[in-house]
Design a protein around this motif. Structure first.
Motif, PDB file in Angstrom:
ATOM      1  N   VAL A  46       0.855  -1.189   0.000  1.00 25.54           N
ATOM      2  CA  VAL A  46       0.000   0.000   0.000  1.00 25.54           C
ATOM      3  C   VAL A  46       0.889   1.237   0.000  1.00 25.54           C
ATOM      4  CG1 VAL A  46      -1.804   1.261   1.220  1.00 25.54           C
ATOM      5  CG2 VAL A  46      -1.797  -1.248   1.254  1.00 25.54           C
ATOM      6  N   ARG A  47       0.668   2.140  -0.944  1.00 23.19           N
ATOM      7  CA  ARG A  47       1.443   3.375  -0.996  1.00 23.19           C
ATOM      8  C   ARG A  47       0.828   4.387  -0.029  1.00 23.19           C
ATOM      9  NH1 ARG A  47       5.120   4.275  -4.449  1.00 23.19           N
ATOM     10  NH2 ARG A  47       4.247   2.743  -5.904  1.00 23.19           N
ATOM     11  N   GLY A  48       1.617   4.768   0.978  1.00 22.43           N
ATOM     12  CA  GLY A  48       1.123   5.650   2.025  1.00 22.43           C
ATOM     13  C   GLY A  48       1.327   7.117   1.708  1.00 22.43           C
ATOM     14  N   ARG A  49       1.132   7.926   2.732  1.00 25.10           N
ATOM     15  CA  ARG A  49       1.266   9.374   2.559  1.00 25.10           C
ATOM     16  C   ARG A  49       2.696   9.782   2.230  1.00 25.10           C
ATOM     17  NH1 ARG A  49      -3.318  11.992   4.452  1.00 25.10           N
ATOM     18  NH2 ARG A  49      -4.704  10.742   5.786  1.00 25.10           N
ATOM     19  N   ARG A  82      15.209   0.171  -0.075  1.00 22.48           N
ATOM     20  CA  ARG A  82      15.137  -0.525   1.203  1.00 22.48           C
ATOM     21  C   ARG A  82      15.256  -2.038   1.014  1.00 22.48           C
ATOM     22  NH1 ARG A  82       9.589   1.599   3.588  1.00 22.48           N
ATOM     23  NH2 ARG A  82       9.070   1.449   1.355  1.00 22.48           N
ATOM     24  N   PRO A  83      15.959  -2.734   1.919  1.00 19.35           N
ATOM     25  CA  PRO A  83      15.995  -4.203   1.839  1.00 19.35           C
ATOM     26  C   PRO A  83      14.662  -4.801   2.258  1.00 19.35           C
ATOM     27  CG  PRO A  83      17.171  -3.447   3.787  1.00 19.35           C
ATOM     28  CD  PRO A  83      16.807  -2.213   3.001  1.00 19.35           C
ATOM     29  N   ALA A  84      14.476  -6.077   1.925  1.00 15.25           N
ATOM     30  CA  ALA A  84      13.200  -6.735   2.203  1.00 15.25           C
ATOM     31  C   ALA A  84      12.912  -6.840   3.695  1.00 15.25           C
ATOM     32  CB  ALA A  84      13.186  -8.125   1.572  1.00 15.25           C
ATOM     33  N   ALA A  85      13.949  -6.787   4.538  1.00 15.85           N
ATOM     34  CA  ALA A  85      13.753  -6.909   5.984  1.00 15.85           C
ATOM     35  C   ALA A  85      13.698  -5.560   6.691  1.00 15.85           C
ATOM     36  CB  ALA A  85      14.874  -7.766   6.577  1.00 15.85           C
ATOM     37  N   ASP A  86      13.621  -4.466   5.956  1.00 16.76           N
ATOM     38  CA  ASP A  86      13.614  -3.142   6.580  1.00 16.76           C
ATOM     39  C   ASP A  86      12.363  -2.960   7.442  1.00 16.76           C
ATOM     40  OD1 ASP A  86      13.344  -0.249   6.984  1.00 16.76           O
ATOM     41  OD2 ASP A  86      14.961  -0.089   5.515  1.00 16.76           O
ATOM     42  N   PRO A  87      12.516  -2.548   8.717  1.00 18.35           N
ATOM     43  CA  PRO A  87      11.341  -2.380   9.591  1.00 18.35           C
ATOM     44  C   PRO A  87      10.369  -1.318   9.098  1.00 18.35           C
ATOM     45  CG  PRO A  87      13.385  -2.424  10.865  1.00 18.35           C
ATOM     46  CD  PRO A  87      13.776  -2.326   9.432  1.00 18.35           C
ATOM     47  N   SER A  88      10.859  -0.330   8.333  1.00 18.19           N
ATOM     48  CA  SER A  88       9.966   0.739   7.879  1.00 18.19           C
ATOM     49  C   SER A  88       8.921   0.248   6.887  1.00 18.19           C
ATOM     50  CB  SER A  88      10.779   1.863   7.242  1.00 18.19           C
ATOM     51  OG  SER A  88      11.418   1.422   6.057  1.00 18.19           O
ATOM     52  N   LEU A  89       9.100  -0.953   6.334  1.00 19.99           N
ATOM     53  CA  LEU A  89       8.119  -1.484   5.398  1.00 19.99           C
ATOM     54  C   LEU A  89       6.781  -1.762   6.082  1.00 19.99           C
ATOM     55  CD1 LEU A  89      10.373  -3.934   3.373  1.00 19.99           C
ATOM     56  CD2 LEU A  89       9.331  -1.837   2.528  1.00 19.99           C
ATOM     57  N   SER A  90       6.823  -2.029   7.378  1.00 11.69           N
ATOM     58  CA  SER A  90       5.582  -2.294   8.107  1.00 11.69           C
ATOM     59  C   SER A  90       5.135  -1.098   8.937  1.00 11.69           C
ATOM     60  CB  SER A  90       5.760  -3.513   9.009  1.00 11.69           C
ATOM     61  OG  SER A  90       6.847  -3.321   9.910  1.00 11.69           O
ATOM     62  N   ALA A  91       5.785   0.050   8.773  1.00 11.58           N
ATOM     63  CA  ALA A  91       5.375   1.244   9.521  1.00 11.58           C
ATOM     64  C   ALA A  91       3.987   1.685   9.080  1.00 11.58           C
ATOM     65  CB  ALA A  91       6.384   2.369   9.299  1.00 11.58           C
ATOM     66  N   GLY A  92       3.137   2.012  10.057  1.00 11.85           N
ATOM     67  CA  GLY A  92       1.782   2.445   9.752  1.00 11.85           C
ATOM     68  C   GLY A  92       0.821   1.323   9.463  1.00 11.85           C
ATOM     69  N   VAL A  93       1.259   0.080   9.622  1.00 10.48           N
ATOM     70  CA  VAL A  93       0.401  -1.089   9.394  1.00 10.48           C
ATOM     71  C   VAL A  93      -0.051  -1.625  10.744  1.00 10.48           C
ATOM     72  CG1 VAL A  93       0.256  -3.397   8.403  1.00 10.48           C
ATOM     73  CG2 VAL A  93       1.571  -1.629   7.239  1.00 10.48           C
ATOM     74  N   SER A  94      -1.340  -1.795  10.905  1.00  9.47           N
ATOM     75  CA  SER A  94      -1.902  -2.326  12.146  1.00  9.47           C
ATOM     76  C   SER A  94      -2.376  -3.748  11.904  1.00  9.47           C
ATOM     77  CB  SER A  94      -3.080  -1.466  12.617  1.00  9.47           C
ATOM     78  OG  SER A  94      -2.660  -0.133  12.843  1.00  9.47           O
ATOM     79  N   CYS A  95      -1.923  -4.676  12.751  1.00 10.74           N
ATOM     80  CA  CYS A  95      -2.262  -6.089  12.578  1.00 10.74           C
ATOM     81  C   CYS A  95      -2.724  -6.689  13.892  1.00 10.74           C
ATOM     82  CB  CYS A  95      -1.055  -6.875  12.057  1.00 10.74           C
ATOM     83  SG  CYS A  95      -0.565  -6.492  10.366  1.00 10.74           S
ATOM     84  N   ASP A  96      -3.614  -7.661  13.790  1.00 13.21           N
ATOM     85  CA  ASP A  96      -3.968  -8.515  14.908  1.00 13.21           C
ATOM     86  C   ASP A  96      -4.212  -9.912  14.347  1.00 13.21           C
ATOM     87  OD1 ASP A  96      -6.471  -8.455  13.709  1.00 13.21           O
ATOM     88  OD2 ASP A  96      -7.262  -6.948  15.089  1.00 13.21           O
ATOM     89  N   GLY A  97      -4.752 -10.785  15.143  1.00 14.70           N
ATOM     90  CA  GLY A  97      -4.955 -12.148  14.687  1.00 14.70           C
ATOM     91  C   GLY A  97      -5.965 -12.284  13.573  1.00 14.70           C
ATOM     92  N   GLN A 153      -3.122   2.440   5.566  1.00 15.93           N
ATOM     93  CA  GLN A 153      -3.793   3.631   5.067  1.00 15.93           C
ATOM     94  C   GLN A 153      -3.175   4.097   3.764  1.00 15.93           C
ATOM     95  OE1 GLN A 153      -3.669   7.271   7.524  1.00 15.93           O
ATOM     96  NE2 GLN A 153      -5.915   7.214   7.514  1.00 15.93           N
ATOM     97  N   LEU A 154      -4.045   4.432   2.782  1.00 17.20           N
ATOM     98  CA  LEU A 154      -3.602   5.004   1.523  1.00 17.20           C
ATOM     99  C   LEU A 154      -3.245   6.476   1.693  1.00 17.20           C
ATOM    100  CD1 LEU A 154      -6.288   3.408  -0.798  1.00 17.20           C
ATOM    101  CD2 LEU A 154      -3.825   3.112  -1.095  1.00 17.20           C
ATOM    102  N   GLY A 168      -6.077   8.702   2.653  1.00 20.27           N
ATOM    103  CA  GLY A 168      -6.730   8.387   3.918  1.00 20.27           C
ATOM    104  C   GLY A 168      -7.572   7.141   3.895  1.00 20.27           C
ATOM    105  N   GLY A 169      -7.877   6.584   2.730  1.00 21.20           N
ATOM    106  CA  GLY A 169      -8.661   5.357   2.656  1.00 21.20           C
ATOM    107  C   GLY A 169      -7.899   4.178   3.235  1.00 21.20           C
ATOM    108  N   LEU A 170      -8.635   3.211   3.747  1.00 19.08           N
ATOM    109  CA  LEU A 170      -8.036   2.047   4.384  1.00 19.08           C
ATOM    110  C   LEU A 170      -8.056   0.848   3.444  1.00 19.08           C
ATOM    111  CD1 LEU A 170      -9.533   2.255   7.998  1.00 19.08           C
ATOM    112  CD2 LEU A 170      -7.281   3.010   7.216  1.00 19.08           C
TER     113      LEU A 170
END
Length: 758
Positions: free
Chosen positions: A592-595, A626-641, A647-648, A651-653
């Protein structure tokens, strides 16, 4: 006023009473006849005697490109009949003024028919869905030694699958390092098979197409041990030949390994036998970033060095015998020896398509020497291109063919056009002094590196999403050592192997490889050495190819139209918009391309090696370092089980639902829902489900006013042998938009709600 005066005197524009030509220029405007006369003169010069042949492979390749662009497989009899009729018409009209036009059309039709015929000839089964446990027996045809795992191709004799009868001719299997069976052996094993890897995003390279033309219907890995068994038959002469050549490659690698180790051994083996998978990632990356990656893949350069070393060595030895020099054509004898050496090098290196192209080009040059013809010409290149494309039309869409012929075209044009003008005055004292100190050779090497680098840049940017700004520096520093030390030492080492004196030559080769690695790492560490390029479509690549061909083949000032085409291709490529959302073919990974304008990843894409390869491809296509293991790749991503949300930019989800209990909430909040489950009929979000991904493969979505424009790996209506269409397509698959009228919603209240209100 005299006519001569009319052309040289400025007057009132437009002149009084002058009729307007086309409403723009006055009919008497003298520049137009002059310009038209020049254009006619240039066109007549370009259409002169001997100028048609280099354009025939261009038209032939255009026909092949049209074949691969077709949505469905053409009918072979129709394509063959059309090509036959047009070729016959070209022959009958060979003395007519329309012959050039007819022969170009016939060449296009012939290329289309040859590609159709090749696909029909290699037709075989392709696995559509994974098989988790299958018993296979067959002959080992090839084996690759890699950095972490080994890999081999198995010619299937029998196959038993829990799913029922499955017929595949060849499969490619990975095994633990050091456990790959010998080429030529008959083995029995259990394996997990997967369909050939398709494009990882729309517009990406189709690995499945390569596997199809190699006769491979599935890939996978071995489960458990490999049992060697008694073969039902000998396997044929081709298998015995493959086993012999593999044994020879293994012997060369073992002798090199007794003297060299690590990347020096891996690169030496790659240069001599074509096996380059054992090179470590840091060195491999440095080689490609610096612009020396072409050294690792056996191509025209290697073939030219081998043939050149043998040619001059044999000629020098024969020249030591005066009677031979006076009475016999030792130059032609040397060309024969060089041709035999090149043929052996072709077989030893595995005879891949790029190596075949290099061999045919070298062979045409050597045969020209034998028959007393000029060796390096556009005709030589044209003949080599026609041979390669006739034997392997699928090579046209392979990056090695595109880059090799673009570089060769640039170098031939430099030799034929540029060099005579550059060194047109050798009697000048300053030029003579520079030449005595090797300045001319250095200038030629620099120009050759620059021209080859510029010619291959569009293809490197398209396929690998990077350019090499310091490639000229790296090639100037490393290639003289490779040409004068590394390759000759390798050849002498192979000659000395049977006599046991090869050790010193491997050491010399290792010293040269050390220098090449040092140069690659030095250039790769320079600021700005990594030139990244975001993915762009085939349109800019075609425009760039047209520009390169026009610059290379045209002689008159019309060639500068090629520069205009190249400039337009650059602008077009830079203006290509990037997708807002990327979805993998299995639906497990979403970008997802973010802000911040960068991709953020949803899903479990960091597990397997296959997923890491997917992320590297996505990031490279996005010009993201960025390498594939870069932590910033998951920045702004909310996950649970239950799933993940990102977010786009607007602002769309975007939601990835993993469990059924997440669907209701995601349908209410998200703009786009990706799920492997059945979404509710009244879902308020736009939905990409597993059924859509099964039909269309990986998707790229771009935000539009009322939804998303969809680009798919398998668009609706496309059905090719290496990428079969899946039944169940629907209208509107090119977009995801909200319906014009609201969906019907069940208005019946629940009994519990009614009881509360009462």
């Amino acid at each position: 006023m005299a006519p001569g005066r009319m052309q040289g005197v400025a007057g009132t524009w437009p002149p009084r009473g002058a009729a307007q030509a086309g409403g723009f220029a006055p009919s008497g405007f003298a520049a137009w006849p002059s310009l038209l006369d020049k254009l006619r003169t240039w066109l007549r010069a370009e259409a002169g005697a001997g100028r048609l042949l280099p354009w025939v492979p261009v038209a032939f390749g255009t026909g092949i490109a049209c074949y691969f662009a077709a949505e469905r497989e053409p009918v072979l009899p129709v394509a063959a009949a059309a090509a036959t009729v047009l070729c016959a018409a070209a022959f009958l009209l060979r003395r007519h003024k329309v012959f050039p036009i007819v022969v170009m059309i016939a060449a296009v039709a012939a290329g289309f028919a040859v590609a159709t015929w090749k696909t029909a000839r290699v037709a075989h089964g392709v696995l559509a869905r994974p098989i988790y446990s299958v018993s296979i027996s067959g002959f080992v045809e090839t084996r690759d030694i890699r950095a972490r795992t080994d890999r081999f191709v198995l010619r299937v004799v029998s196959m038993e699958s829990p799913r029922g009868p499955t017929k595949l001719e060849r499969v490619r299997l990975s095994v633990r390092k050091g456990t790959a069976p010998a080429v030529g052996s008959f083995v029995e094993l259990k394996a997990r098979l997967l369909p050939p890897l398709g494009p990882l995003r729309p517009g990406a390279y189709d690995f499945g197409r390569d596997m199809y033309f190699a006769g491979i219907g599935a890939s996978g890995f071995v489960m458990g041990s490999i049992k060697t068994a008694v073969p039902p038959d000998s396997g044929g002469w081709s298998l015995r030949y493959a086993a012999f050549m593999q044994g020879l490659r293994d012997a060369i690698d073992a002798r090199i390994g007794a003297v060299l180790d690590g990347d020096r051994r891996a690169i030496a083996t790659a240069l001599l036998t074509g096996r380059r998978d054992a090179i470590t990632a840091p060195v491999n990356d440095a080689m490609f970033i610096s612009g020396l990656g072409h050294v690792l893949s056996i191509s025209g350069y290697h073939m030219a060095v081998v043939a050149g070393v043998v040619f001059f060595a044999v000629r020098a030895l024969l020249a030591l015998i005066p009677p031979l020099t006076v009475s016999f054509p030792i130059k032609k004898w040397s060309a024969v020896a060089a041709l035999l050496a090149a043929a052996f090098y072709l077989l030893l290196s595995g005879a891949e398509v790029a190596t075949q192209r290099s061999f045919f080009m070298t062979a045409v040059v050597l045969i020209a020497i034998m028959v007393d013809r000029r060796a390096v010409t556009f005709r030589t290149l044209a003949v080599a291109a026609m041979i390669v494309l006739t034997i392997a039309p699928e090579a046209l869409v392979h990056p090695s063919f595109q880059m090799s012929f673009a570089a060769t075209l640039g170098l031939v044009a430099l030799i034929q056009i540029g060099m005579p003008h550059l060194f047109a005055s050798p009697d000048n004292s300053a030029t003579a002094r520079v030449a005595l100190w090797g300045g001319r050779e250095i200038a030629m090497l620099a120009l050759a590196s620059l021209v080859a680098g510029l010619a291959t840049m569009p293809y490197a940017a398209f396929h690998f999403h990077r350019v090499t700004p310091y490639g000229v520096i790296a090639n100037l520093a490393a290639m003289p050592v490779v040409s004068a030390l590394v390759m000759p030492a390798g050849l002498l080492g192979m000659v000395a192997m049977p006599f046991g004196f090869d050790g010193i030559f491997w050491k010399l080769m290792g010293w040269g490889i050390d220098w090449m690695i040092a140069v690659a790492q030095w250039v790769a560490a320079m600021p700005g050495s990594i030139g990244r390029m975001a993915a762009f479509g085939t349109g800019p690549l075609v425009a760039a190819s047209i520009g390169i061909i026009l610059l290379g083949l045209l002689r008159t000032p019309l060639r500068w139209s090629g520069a205009a085409a190249l400039a337009g291709a650059v602008v077009w490529a830079l203006a290509t918009p990037q997708p807002d959302i990327l979805i993998s073919a299995d639906g497990h990974t979403v970008g997802v391309r973010g802000r911040d304008g960068r991709l953020h990843l949803i899903g479990s894409a960091r597990g397997s090696t296959r997923d890491s390869f997917l992320l590297r491809e996505w990031l490279a296509a996005d010009a993201d370092g960025r390498p594939a293991a870069d932590p910033s790749l998951s920045a702004g991503v909310s996950c649970d089980g239950a799933g993940c949300v990102a977010q786009l930019a607007d602002g769309g989800l975007v939601a990835l639902a993993l469990r059924p209990d997440a669907l209701a909430d995601d349908c209410a909040r998200a703009a786009l829902l990706v799920t492997a489950r059945q979404a509710p009929a009244a879902c308020g979000a736009l939905v990409v489900d597993q059924e859509r991904l099964r039909r269309q493969g990986a998707l790229a979505l771009r935000r539009v006013r009322d939804g998303f424009a969809v680009e798919a790996v398998r668009p609706r209506g496309v059905d090719r042998p290496w990428s079969s269409a899946v039944a169940g397509g629907m209208e509107g698959e090119a977009s995801l938009t909200r319906p014009a009228t609201p969906r019907a919603v069940d208005a019946t209240p629940s009994e519990a709600d009614l009881q509360v209100e009462e």
